[in-house]
Enzyme design. Sequence first.
Site, PDB file in Angstrom:
ATOM      1  N   LYS A  21      21.369  57.578  38.075  1.00  0.00           N
ATOM      2  CA  LYS A  21      22.102  58.361  39.056  1.00  0.00           C
ATOM      3  C   LYS A  21      23.604  58.408  38.779  1.00  0.00           C
ATOM      4  O   LYS A  21      24.200  59.490  38.725  1.00  0.00           O
ATOM      5  CB  LYS A  21      21.846  57.747  40.440  1.00  0.00           C
ATOM      6  CG  LYS A  21      22.631  58.355  41.543  1.00  0.00           C
ATOM      7  CD  LYS A  21      22.588  57.463  42.746  1.00  0.00           C
ATOM      8  CE  LYS A  21      23.446  56.234  42.504  1.00  0.00           C
ATOM      9  NZ  LYS A  21      23.785  55.535  43.743  1.00  0.00           N
ATOM     10  N   THR A  22      24.203  57.241  38.584  1.00  0.00           N
ATOM     11  CA  THR A  22      25.653  57.199  38.368  1.00  0.00           C
ATOM     12  C   THR A  22      26.025  57.938  37.090  1.00  0.00           C
ATOM     13  O   THR A  22      27.026  58.635  37.021  1.00  0.00           O
ATOM     14  CB  THR A  22      26.137  55.742  38.295  1.00  0.00           C
ATOM     15  OG1 THR A  22      25.576  55.030  39.391  1.00  0.00           O
ATOM     16  CG2 THR A  22      27.645  55.680  38.375  1.00  0.00           C
ATOM     17  N   ASP A  68      27.934  60.887  46.385  1.00  0.00           N
ATOM     18  CA  ASP A  68      27.025  59.836  45.959  1.00  0.00           C
ATOM     19  C   ASP A  68      26.341  59.244  47.197  1.00  0.00           C
ATOM     20  O   ASP A  68      26.898  59.281  48.286  1.00  0.00           O
ATOM     21  CB  ASP A  68      27.851  58.758  45.234  1.00  0.00           C
ATOM     22  CG  ASP A  68      26.978  57.751  44.531  1.00  0.00           C
ATOM     23  OD1 ASP A  68      25.777  58.026  44.341  1.00  0.00           O
ATOM     24  OD2 ASP A  68      27.496  56.684  44.160  1.00  0.00           O
ATOM     25  N   GLU A  69      25.156  58.697  47.031  1.00  0.00           N
ATOM     26  CA  GLU A  69      24.431  58.038  48.137  1.00  0.00           C
ATOM     27  C   GLU A  69      24.397  58.932  49.378  1.00  0.00           C
ATOM     28  O   GLU A  69      24.678  58.498  50.491  1.00  0.00           O
ATOM     29  CB  GLU A  69      25.094  56.700  48.509  1.00  0.00           C
ATOM     30  CG  GLU A  69      25.274  55.744  47.361  1.00  0.00           C
ATOM     31  CD  GLU A  69      24.036  54.923  47.047  1.00  0.00           C
ATOM     32  OE1 GLU A  69      22.933  55.302  47.510  1.00  0.00           O
ATOM     33  OE2 GLU A  69      24.159  53.935  46.333  1.00  0.00           O
ATOM     34  N   GLN A 100      15.635  55.271  49.831  1.00  0.00           N
ATOM     35  CA  GLN A 100      16.522  54.114  49.856  1.00  0.00           C
ATOM     36  C   GLN A 100      17.510  54.192  51.019  1.00  0.00           C
ATOM     37  O   GLN A 100      18.574  53.570  50.992  1.00  0.00           O
ATOM     38  CB  GLN A 100      17.283  53.972  48.533  1.00  0.00           C
ATOM     39  CG  GLN A 100      16.388  53.608  47.371  1.00  0.00           C
ATOM     40  CD  GLN A 100      17.188  53.286  46.125  1.00  0.00           C
ATOM     41  OE1 GLN A 100      17.881  52.284  46.048  1.00  0.00           O
ATOM     42  NE2 GLN A 100      17.111  54.170  45.138  1.00  0.00           N
ATOM     43  N   ARG A 154      14.566  46.379  42.513  1.00  0.00           N
ATOM     44  CA  ARG A 154      15.698  45.693  41.871  1.00  0.00           C
ATOM     45  C   ARG A 154      15.285  44.998  40.589  1.00  0.00           C
ATOM     46  O   ARG A 154      16.106  44.612  39.771  1.00  0.00           O
ATOM     47  CB  ARG A 154      16.315  44.619  42.813  1.00  0.00           C
ATOM     48  CG  ARG A 154      16.936  45.125  44.109  1.00  0.00           C
ATOM     49  CD  ARG A 154      17.877  46.240  43.905  1.00  0.00           C
ATOM     50  NE  ARG A 154      17.213  47.517  44.147  1.00  0.00           N
ATOM     51  CZ  ARG A 154      17.677  48.674  43.745  1.00  0.00           C
ATOM     52  NH1 ARG A 154      18.816  48.734  43.086  1.00  0.00           N
ATOM     53  NH2 ARG A 154      17.025  49.800  43.970  1.00  0.00           N
TER      54      ARG A 154
END
Length: 720
Positions: free
Chosen positions: A38-39, A222-223, A253, A598
């Site tokens: 994503k980043t 973002d997010e 999420q 994670r």
Amino acid sequence: MSRPMSADLLDGLNTEQLRAVTWPARSALVLAGAGSGKTRVLTTRIAWLLSTGQASPAGVLAVTFTNKAAREMQTRLSAMVPVNVRAMWIGTFHGLCNRFLRIHHRDAGLPATFQILDTQDQQALIKRLLKSLEVSEEKFPPRAVQNFINGNKESGLRADKLSAHDAYTRKLIELYAAYDAQCRREGVCDFAELLLRSFEVLSANAALREHYSERFRYILVDEFQDTNRLQYAWLKLMAGRHANLFAVGDDDQSIYAFRGADVGNMRALLSDFSVAEPVRLEQNYRSMGTILKAANALIERNDGRLGKNLWTDAGDGEPIRLYEAWSDGDEAEFIVEEARTLKREGFDLADMAVLYRSNAQSRALEHALVNAGLPYRIYGGLRFFERQEIKHALAYLRLVANPEDDNALLRVINVPARGIGARTVENLQLASREQGVPLWRAACGAGGGRSAAALGRFVLLVEDLRRKAEGLTLAETVSLVIDHSGLRDMYEADRKEGEERLANLDELINAAAGFMADDPSQALIEFLSAASLEAGDHQAEAGEDAIQLMTVHSAKGLEFGAVFVSGLEEGLFPHENSFNDQKGLEEERRLMYVAITRARQRLYLTCAQSRMLHGQSRYPIRSRFVDEVPAELLRVLSSGRRPAPEREAARAPWLGDGMPVSHARDLAGFAIGQSVSHARFGTGVVVNAEGSGQDARLQINFAEQGLKWLDLRFAKLTPV
DNA sequence: AATTCTGAACTTTTT
DNA sequence: GTTCAGAATT
């Protein structure tokens, strides 16, 4: 360089990532699964827009939720393309709104030097307000008032837009209005106010709105699943008629509904910005296949998802380990033992994490780690700018910037003690209220008497600081304030904690020395804003190989070679407070989804059959989330201290599989988890117990009446 | 004004 | 069981 720069940038992206990065100049929703890059997509898109000349740095607005994420984006970006970072607006919602309000403080009706209240400051102000309005804190707990105010601000609602039918809510609205008025008088903004105020300025001022929406042709978020209603509305205003919003997020999420995040914004974006279909990033570069299968199977049980299935070409990997401990202590010991084994197998301790639902669970783990002599690091707790010594020093600095800051004044008026007691402060507040002036002015005008003399000395001290600070650098000012205010002497005299606090104060001077202000003449103001907006990382001890302990929430965005998800018990994870509604339970499930994803190679799920909570033993049953992981993905590890088989066979049938007999206490024939009926309360389940035999008290969750403690000596209970 | 005592709370967290 | 704030005490 033989190829155009943009080609290099795009090397190694998969088809979907490439589609997202090179998306045309219109809105998009990128559904970015955990570990899907994503980043990278976000930063590469900005780099690509810049290097192909589609966007100029000044035309880019990129919004994140944390300073850490903003910094990471900037760092990665400047590694990709030569770029003038100053021209771009990359930051958190709050940081960018602060920037906006500093520029347009006149339009916003704010003083140029307005200060930012953090959560603590806000609470202090509310308590002060309640006292001055003679409102009982019993009826109106400051926390509740705070939540009411922030909740409404985050929905874009001012007090005058609210109405209520009941007296209680009417009072809350009244307090909200009084609170805002007080903030205005003091020239301070809370976090939500930064957002709301800049939203209102943009709404009310067409020219300004036009300017910014023309300027920011490319807006990236973002997010996005974590945005609240106000943030979404703010983005819409910024986007203007170009409606070019590139949002990256993952509805699976979304774990921050409790602080106002509205996943609904994702669907809203699809219709508001006419996005036909989200771009799905489903290839996962982090976890082994088994882990992803578990995550997919779990999250599939949620309703109303946008839908997404993670996959990997890395192979299945190892099974997920399940360990049912018989107590929280046993669970912790297992984790520590296993961590040692993993270390022998070559895992770094720093590449292992123990995740839990609530912070209280860290205690048992910490205990076991200390016993085993294994280095560990717990995330959470006070951060740098939240420490009292730092807040004291900052309060003095605020007074230097603006002595009319009542919050700051009250914080340090008697720190260190200088003979200004509660009585004096009360009188001062009375005077300030009567005259309608800030405390500072009331203090300046205070008449004679012994307390007035002490007040006078304080006024002189602050005036002296203000005078001396003129012409000093930021670091010199900070240093001056710490020495001259008496803070340094105070902590030097403190045997117990003084040393650490002094070290922190020196660290504050260092921070000031390294602080780069955009406008050097405003260095102090900018420094104070930065201190409020960035409480500081939970700074890692550099270089230490230590196992990481944190809540699932704070693990979001991180990854580890080996992950232990602990405390998988009904009531804990999922937490009992979310049992009431499906929405709450689904958020808990997303939380579990975050926990699972994670892990790169090793995933452990652990639970305990007895656990100390709030000073009482609880005998919870294993979390439904464990059972939502397909059994074929699990390898059940047996307890090293399982009771002997013949004793195990003797356990009560209602205790469920694996319950060690030693926990079935003598409760006059009753046991935790058993269904019972009562003549008056109907049927229920025994959920807790105190004492034993005929002296026991049982807590029973009745279908009709809810939780009740019943004394076995009196209550007539029959097993069902 | 500083120290000790009591009692209430207690899920998650960034800005 | 522990922490934290506010009350009560010295």
